[in-house]
Design an enzyme around this catalytic site. Structure first.
Site, PDB file in Angstrom:
ATOM      1  N   ASP A   1      18.231   9.965   0.355  1.00 54.02           N
ATOM      2  CA  ASP A   1      18.117   9.933   1.811  1.00 54.02           C
ATOM      3  C   ASP A   1      17.778  11.372   2.174  1.00 54.02           C
ATOM      4  OD1 ASP A   1      18.683  10.317   4.567  1.00 54.02           O
ATOM      5  OD2 ASP A   1      19.770   8.426   4.546  1.00 54.02           O
ATOM      6  N   HIS A   2      16.534  11.616   2.566  1.00 54.26           N
ATOM      7  CA  HIS A   2      16.122  13.018   2.664  1.00 54.26           C
ATOM      8  C   HIS A   2      16.900  13.778   3.735  1.00 54.26           C
ATOM      9  CE1 HIS A   2      13.469  11.681   5.950  1.00 54.26           C
ATOM     10  NE2 HIS A   2      13.363  12.934   6.291  1.00 54.26           N
TER      11      HIS A   2
ATOM     12  N   HIS B   1      19.550   7.231   7.612  1.00 52.14           N
ATOM     13  CA  HIS B   1      19.745   8.584   8.155  1.00 52.14           C
ATOM     14  C   HIS B   1      20.893   8.669   9.168  1.00 52.14           C
ATOM     15  CE1 HIS B   1      16.053   8.976   6.091  1.00 52.14           C
ATOM     16  NE2 HIS B   1      15.237   8.673   7.082  1.00 52.14           N
TER      17      HIS B   1
HETATM   18  C1  BG6 Z   1      11.653   8.412   7.442  1.00 52.55           C
HETATM   19  C2  BG6 Z   1      11.242   7.258   8.329  1.00 52.55           C
HETATM   20  O1  BG6 Z   1      12.664   8.032   6.563  1.00 52.55           O
HETATM   21  O2  BG6 Z   1      12.118   9.477   8.265  1.00 52.55           O
HETATM   22  C3  BG6 Z   1      10.173   7.676   9.299  1.00 52.55           C
HETATM   23  O3  BG6 Z   1      10.756   6.211   7.500  1.00 52.55           O
HETATM   24  C4  BG6 Z   1      10.642   8.890  10.098  1.00 52.55           C
HETATM   25  O4  BG6 Z   1       9.840   6.632  10.193  1.00 52.55           O
HETATM   26  C5  BG6 Z   1      11.152   9.983   9.162  1.00 52.55           C
HETATM   27  O5  BG6 Z   1       9.561   9.358  10.860  1.00 52.55           O
HETATM   28  C6  BG6 Z   1      11.792  11.116   9.942  1.00 52.55           C
HETATM   29  O6  BG6 Z   1      12.072  12.170   9.090  1.00 52.55           O
HETATM   30  P1  BG6 Z   1      12.176  13.664   9.637  1.00 52.55           P
HETATM   31  O7  BG6 Z   1      12.593  14.467   8.452  1.00 52.55           O
HETATM   32  O8  BG6 Z   1      10.813  14.024  10.149  1.00 52.55           O
HETATM   33  O9  BG6 Z   1      13.176  13.634  10.735  1.00 52.55           O
END
Ligand code: BG6
Length: 488
Positions: free
Chosen positions: A184-185, A247
């Site tokens: 989960d980044h 997230h």
């Molecule tokens: C991804 C989603 O996991 O996270 C995307 O699939 C979203 O829809 C993105 O735009 C948002 O990531 P960050 O790091 O730009 O907040």
């Protein structure tokens, strides 16, 4: 033991090598790690995809994705050196014989006589996760004597509880849980890790971090982008699967968890699982009481979206964590596309003083953690206005990464996560039970709002703060979304 030890060789095998994630995130992050000297001298990268190309052509296509890299040019020495470690192998991960071929190829580039570790990265369409893992098992590539094998799996991990359980089952038939790194980044973001530091390396927050002092917690992930060419794909998912199950719930666990006895992957994850386990469950029938959903105006006209789609591009949900620390403290979560601002923020709204002796209505104390952009935090409190009798106004203590750390660049989340996976540290990765708990929370909400009995998704204007329904929804609980344009 780290992957960077001179005694070992390590190969990162990227399945889905020609995809967007590889080009935009994985390769730039690996290149950055390489430039910082963190990848070690013995790491090689092998990309596998179905497209027909040579390693040389593959490197050229990757160079095109390095646009965001500061002063990047394909001629720069670091890139040339880094790119020389990249190889391309053509094949279909769903075919066992292609993997057999890959195995031979890998043996050919791994230094003979040294332990040959491998990190398999599944940057694939989710429907290929199961086949890829099973083929890695069938071809004997999931284990080795004297060396490690790990697998990194991107989100989405399943599309509901049943599919996540089935995927976990396939994975566990091949890999043991300690070989599996589910991404989960958001957990790789510096500010999310800093939340752990804020809570557990400082003493001033813990005494007030509970139902006695906190009125409510608001977690917002707002994005400005609309879906345009992603809409057809997105319509199968919607904001609950795309953002909440992963997230937003991860942010909630980090805010709500108890301190583990030490910073060790399983102890940390045990505490996160306990939080998810304590999140109050709803049924599909009661879900509309704790959630609102909405679509931005024009979503139904996006290409690939059925005219009667109920897929939400925005949602707001109230969650309750039924344990001693959080009883009675609502967690309000919201996220949406095509909004006015790109911002991820966690707002802790404290209770008002129990007795107001001044003749002035005042707002509560606020701790706002800015996950992105302008990473940092604000504490809002009341101060006396000078040269006025007893007049107060809110003022703000602030911390910003770029001020306090001399403008040092904040690395992309994938850098941290790739390095941790190489080093075998699973703290910032999601364990199988965590994934399943998160789906167990989300499934009835998703099902409940998709029912024909539930209200239709509300509308909201592109570039707005979301639907009015989300404001009314919070007002129902006596709360209001906090909007501050923090000046920095
Ligand atoms: C991804 C989603 O996991 O996270 C995307 O699939 C979203 O829809 C993105 O735009 C948002 O990531 P960050 O790091 O730009 O907040």
């Amino acid at each position: 033991m780290t992957s960077n030890s001179g005694e070992q060789t390590t190969t990162i095998v990227i399945f889905g090598a020609s995809g967007d994630l590889t080009r935009r995130k994985l390769i730039p992050s690996l290149c950055s790690l390489f430039c910082k000297g963190r990848l070690g001298p013995v790491v090689q990268i092998v990309g596998m995809a179905r497209r027909d190309m040579t390693s040389e052509q593959y490197r050229e296509s990757l160079a095109e994705g390095m646009g965001d890299f500061e002063d990047f040019s394909p001629e720069m020495e670091e890139w040339t050196e880094f790119a020389s470690r990249i190889h391309y192998f053509r094949g279909d991960v769903a075919s066992a014989s292609a993997l057999q071929g890959l195995e031979e190829f890998l043996k050919g580039i791994e230094a003979p006589g040294k332990p040959a570790n491998r990190l398999y990265y599944l940057a694939l369409a989710p429907s290929l996760y199961g086949p890829a893992v099973l083929n890695l098992g069938a071809t004997g590539m999931a284990g080795a004597t004297g060396a490690w094998r790990r697998v990194v799996i991107e989100k989405p991990f399943g599309s509901d509880l049943a599919s996540a359980q089935a995927l976990n089952k396939s994975i566990h038939s091949v890999f043991s849980e300690d070989q599996v790194f589910r991404i989960d980044h958001y957990l790789g973001k510096e500010t999310v890790q800093n939340l752990l530091v804020l809570r557990f390396a400082n003493t001033i927050f813990e005494p007030v971090w509970n139902r006695n002092y906190i009125d409510n917690v608001q977690i917002t992930v707002s994005e400005t982008v609309a879906l345009s060419d992603r809409a057809g794909y997105y319509d199968q998912a919607g904001v609950f699967r795309d953002m909440f199950q992963n997230h937003l719930l991860q942010l909630l666990t980090v805010v709500a968890m108890e301190p583990p006895s030490n910073f060790q992957a399983d102890l940390l994850r045990n505490e996160k699982v306990k939080v998810l386990n304590a999140v109050r469950r709803v049924t599909p029938e009661t879900a509309p009481e704790i959630a609102v959903h909405a679509q931005y105006d024009g979503y139904l006209d996006e290409q690939g979206v059925p005219a009667d789609s109920r897929t939400p591009t925005y949602a707001a949900v109230r969650m309750d964590v039924d344990n001693w620390r959080w009883q009675g403290v609502p967690f309000y979560l919201r996220s949406g596309k095509a909004l006015d601002d790109k911002r991820t923020e966690i707002v802790i709204q404290f209770k008002r003083p129990p007795h107001l002796m001044f003749q002035q209505e005042i707002g509560p104390n606020i701790l706002a953690i800015q996950v992105q952009p302008d990473e940092g935090l604000h504490i809002e409190f009341q101060a006396k206005t000078p040269d006025e009798k007893m007049q107060m106004r809110p003022v703000d203590l602030e911390f910003h990464y770029d001020d306090s750390f001399g403008g040092q660049a904040i690395p992309d989340a994938y850098e941290r996560l790739l390095l941790d996976a190489l080093n075998g540290d699973a703290s910032l990765f999601i364990r199988s039970d965590e994934i399943e708990e998160a789906w167990e929370i989300m499934d009835p909400i998703i099902q409940g709002l998709a029912r024909s009995e539930a209200p239709l998704p509300a509308g909201y204007a592109i570039g707005s703060r979301g639907p009015d329904e989300a404001d009314r929804f919070l007002a129902k609980y006596g709360s209001a979304w906090l909007h501050r344009d923090w000046q920095h």
